[in-house]
Design an enzyme around this catalytic site. Structure first.
Site, short mmCIF file in Angstrom:
data_model
loop_
_atom_site.label_atom_id
_atom_site.label_comp_id
_atom_site.label_asym_id
_atom_site.label_seq_id
_atom_site.Cartn_x
_atom_site.Cartn_y
_atom_site.Cartn_z
N ARG A 1 0.86 -1.19 0.00
CA ARG A 1 0.00 0.00 0.00
C ARG A 1 0.89 1.24 0.00
NH1 ARG A 1 -3.74 -2.42 -1.57
NH2 ARG A 1 -5.76 -2.76 -0.58
N GLU B 1 -3.46 7.29 -5.23
CA GLU B 1 -3.68 6.73 -6.58
C GLU B 1 -4.94 7.29 -7.20
OE1 GLU B 1 -3.63 2.50 -6.01
OE2 GLU B 1 -1.65 2.58 -5.09
N HIS C 1 -0.62 0.11 -10.05
CA HIS C 1 -1.31 -0.83 -9.15
C HIS C 1 -1.78 -2.08 -9.90
CE1 HIS C 1 -3.44 -1.09 -5.01
NE2 HIS C 1 -3.15 -2.30 -5.47
O1 A2R Z 1 3.20 -8.66 11.91
P1 A2R Z 1 2.98 -10.11 11.60
O2 A2R Z 1 4.05 -10.98 12.14
O3 A2R Z 1 1.58 -10.56 11.89
O4 A2R Z 1 3.16 -10.19 9.98
C1 A2R Z 1 2.21 -9.62 9.11
C2 A2R Z 1 2.71 -8.30 8.53
N1 A2R Z 1 2.26 -7.16 9.33
C3 A2R Z 1 3.07 -6.27 9.93
N2 A2R Z 1 4.41 -6.16 9.92
C4 A2R Z 1 4.95 -5.15 10.66
N3 A2R Z 1 4.23 -4.25 11.35
C5 A2R Z 1 2.86 -4.32 11.37
N4 A2R Z 1 2.16 -3.42 12.06
C6 A2R Z 1 2.24 -5.37 10.62
N5 A2R Z 1 0.96 -5.74 10.42
C7 A2R Z 1 0.98 -6.83 9.65
O5 A2R Z 1 2.15 -8.22 7.21
C8 A2R Z 1 2.11 -10.50 7.86
O6 A2R Z 1 3.32 -11.19 7.66
C9 A2R Z 1 1.90 -9.53 6.71
C10 A2R Z 1 0.49 -9.56 6.14
O7 A2R Z 1 0.24 -10.83 5.67
P2 A2R Z 1 -1.26 -11.33 5.31
O8 A2R Z 1 -2.19 -10.90 6.38
O9 A2R Z 1 -1.15 -12.78 4.98
O10 A2R Z 1 -1.64 -10.45 4.06
P3 A2R Z 1 -1.42 -10.75 2.49
O11 A2R Z 1 -2.54 -11.57 1.99
O12 A2R Z 1 -0.04 -11.24 2.27
O13 A2R Z 1 -1.61 -9.28 1.91
C11 A2R Z 1 -0.78 -8.22 2.36
C12 A2R Z 1 -1.24 -6.90 1.80
C13 A2R Z 1 -2.74 -6.62 1.78
O14 A2R Z 1 -3.25 -6.23 3.01
C14 A2R Z 1 -2.85 -5.51 0.75
O15 A2R Z 1 -2.61 -4.27 1.36
C15 A2R Z 1 -1.71 -5.81 -0.19
O16 A2R Z 1 -0.90 -6.80 0.44
O17 A2R Z 1 -2.22 -6.33 -1.38
#
Ligand code: A2R
Length: 312
Positions: A231, A260, A278
């Site tokens: 993002r 965007e 994007h």
């Molecule tokens: O923080 P963790 O260990 O839960 O890892 C998650 C990480 N994450 C963060 N890392 C650092 N600081 C934060 N505040 C934080 N919040 C989340 O981002 C996890 O490894 C990753 C997100 O993975 P998923 O929930 O599996 O999301 P996905 O499907 O990989 O999609 C990621 C993003 C979407 O939300 C859209 O914004 C974009 O990719 O298309």
């Protein structure tokens, strides 16, 4: 009687065909009198279909007293006020997993484009430069160290592809993932200092806003490159632009931006930047799969079944 739904933005044709078969669809983006649609049909509408860019504006939420379901076309749902939905008992669904490969492809593709200067090389051939001499030598991915911000569903697919590219992979997140074969950094700046590439693929939310700060970009440094396929809100964009212009950061490959489709004008003329509109999930196959999930989530809602991919 078919239920009525509000479709906020255009979607894949197969989604629209499925909607047309099952629902009375109010095409909000198409409506000349949007307020009129909300006033006339709002009280009847229980479900909305939208995407991660449009979300559901507060005035739409307010105009739909019976709203109970928001089906979003995309994995990121930062444009949807999930806290407000939860407070009203409104379910929210997204489309995770089916886009992992497509987003990973664009991440790795942008990295190749940046390091091997593929857009410039293409222009060089088209413009006849090759007839006068050879293209300047470039860097390469092989042997370089990459840090992934967000080793989630998509981050893991990126990591797997970068390992095949013979890169060393590390990651940062809030939690260490002990069963993953990559080095974990609890401190993003420390990781940025150690790596050649930083790839951002975390969700956009209040906790991640500006997480790729000036400090992180400075730690990445003049030899480092930043890749954003998550993002635009993840990065301090003014600092990013400033460091790219001054040479404080080596390069950037960007598929997402803060506002965007507007891209900072200063980026447009920079040779050390690759820009993409994007495109992460924007393939025929992936958008069709995402669309099918939107259709299935809505159908499950109206049938009273569990949602296939709930967020809230
Ligand atoms: O923080 P963790 O260990 O839960 O890892 C998650 C990480 N994450 C963060 N890392 C650092 N600081 C934060 N505040 C934080 N919040 C989340 O981002 C996890 O490894 C990753 C997100 O993975 P998923 O929930 O599996 O999301 P996905 O499907 O990989 O999609 C990621 C993003 C979407 O939300 C859209 O914004 C974009 O990719 O298309």
């Amino acid at each position: 009687m078919k239920p009525e739904i509000l479709q906020i933005c255009p979607m894949h044709p197969r989604v629209e065909a499925a909607f047309a078969a099952a629902y009375v669809v109010h095409r909000y983006w198409d409506a000349a009198d949007k307020a009129g649609v909300l006033a006339a049909r709002g009280p009847e509408i229980r479900a909305v279909a939208t995407d991660g860019h449009y979300g559901v504006a507060p005035e739409i939420m307010a105009a739909l007293p019976q709203l109970a379901m928001v089906a979003s076309y995309g994995v990121g749902y930062d444009a949807i006020d999930t806290a407000a939905c939860k407070a009203r008992g409104i379910r929210v669904s997204n489309t995770p997993d089916v886009l992992n490969d497509a987003v990973a492809e664009i991440a790795v593709g942008l990295m190749h484009a940046l390091v091997r200067r593929i857009p410039q090389a293409d222009a060089f051939v088209r413009e006849g430069g090759w007839l006068d001499g050879t293209f300047a030598l470039t860097g390469e991915l092989t042997g370089a160290h990459v840090g992934i911000l967000g080793l989630g569903r998509i981050g893991k697919e990126i990591a797997r592809r970068l390992q095949v590219s013979k890169m060393r992979v590390s990651y940062h997140g809030r939690h260490e993932q002990p069963f993953e074969p990559y080095a974990y950094y609890s401190d993003l700046t420390a990781m940025a200092r150690d790596v050649d590439w930083l790839v951002a693929i975390a969700p956009g939310n209040a906790a991640t806003r500006g997480i790729v700060s000036r400090e992180v970009l400075t730690a990445l440094g003049p030899q480092g490159a930043f890749v954003n396929v998550g993002r635009g809100s993840l990065v301090d964009e003014p600092a990013l632009v400033e460091l790219l212009v001054s040479g404080g950061l080596g390069g950037a490959a960007l598929d997402v931006f803060a506002d965007e489709p507007r891209v900072p004008a200063a980026l447009l003329g920079l040779p050390n930047v690759v820009l993409s509109p994007h495109q992460g999930s924007a393939t025929e196959k992936t958008r069709a799969a995402m669309g099918d999930l939107v259709v299935r989530n809505l159908a499950a809602f109206f049938a009273g079944d569990p949602l296939p991919t709930p967020v809230v």
